[in-house]
Design a protein around this motif. Sequence first.
Motif, mmCIF file in Angstrom:
data_model
loop_
_atom_site.group_PDB
_atom_site.id
_atom_site.type_symbol
_atom_site.label_atom_id
_atom_site.label_comp_id
_atom_site.label_asym_id
_atom_site.label_seq_id
_atom_site.Cartn_x
_atom_site.Cartn_y
_atom_site.Cartn_z
ATOM 1 N N HIS A 71 -5.237 21.868 0.990
ATOM 2 C CA HIS A 71 -6.576 22.001 0.397
ATOM 3 C C HIS A 71 -6.874 20.838 -0.551
ATOM 4 O O HIS A 71 -7.956 20.238 -0.495
ATOM 5 N N ARG A 72 -5.908 20.508 -1.395
ATOM 6 C CA ARG A 72 -6.127 19.419 -2.356
ATOM 7 C C ARG A 72 -6.259 18.066 -1.651
ATOM 8 O O ARG A 72 -7.085 17.248 -2.041
ATOM 9 N N ASP A 74 -7.317 17.623 1.381
ATOM 10 C CA ASP A 74 -8.637 17.638 2.037
ATOM 11 C C ASP A 74 -9.741 17.315 1.029
ATOM 12 O O ASP A 74 -10.676 16.553 1.331
ATOM 13 N N SER A 75 -9.634 17.880 -0.156
ATOM 14 C CA SER A 75 -10.635 17.624 -1.202
ATOM 15 C C SER A 75 -10.614 16.160 -1.618
ATOM 16 O O SER A 75 -11.679 15.542 -1.801
ATOM 17 N N LYS A 78 -12.388 13.759 0.733
ATOM 18 C CA LYS A 78 -13.857 13.777 0.722
ATOM 19 C C LYS A 78 -14.440 12.925 -0.411
ATOM 20 O O LYS A 78 -15.645 12.686 -0.443
ATOM 21 N N LYS A 89 -2.376 11.281 -4.884
ATOM 22 C CA LYS A 89 -2.545 11.607 -3.473
ATOM 23 C C LYS A 89 -1.225 11.420 -2.721
ATOM 24 O O LYS A 89 -0.856 12.259 -1.900
#
Length: 157
Positions: A71-72, A74-75, A78, A89
């Motif tokens: 989730h992180r 993916d965030s 973006k 990252k």
Amino acid sequence: MSRFIIALVSFGLLAGACNDASHDEHAAHQNGYAPVLKTREDTLFHEVMKGHDAGMAKVGKLRKNIDETTHRLDSLGKLPAEKVDAAYKQALTNLQTDLKNADEEMDSWMQKFKLDSMADNKELRIKYLEGERVKVTAVKEHILSVLQQADSLLKRQ
């Protein structure tokens, strides 16, 4: 009347003996997979199962952390590149890889472990269980280590 008393006393003694045996059996089964650890084989098997249970108890948290890192990541994907902390990252990516590897290690160990391996040869069974104890301990320790890393990194917002 005396036969009745003898029968009643005998029944009472029998019931009491059964009750004590079931109590002892219950107490023995509370220690896990080996009801009575009388032999080296029993002890090793019990230790292997304790390692398995400790690792499996953390698999849910392991998978939850895999989902959280996904989730992180993916965030972060973006966001514009200039707003992304590249080191963070990369740390998340490495953590996700380690989490997945730990999960796969447990699955792999469980698939390969043979509950009744070498059962007909006690000496070989003991060697097998000694090896499996080492393997499952390593898997468990990897799971605990990577979860500690996840707790540290995922607290960072």
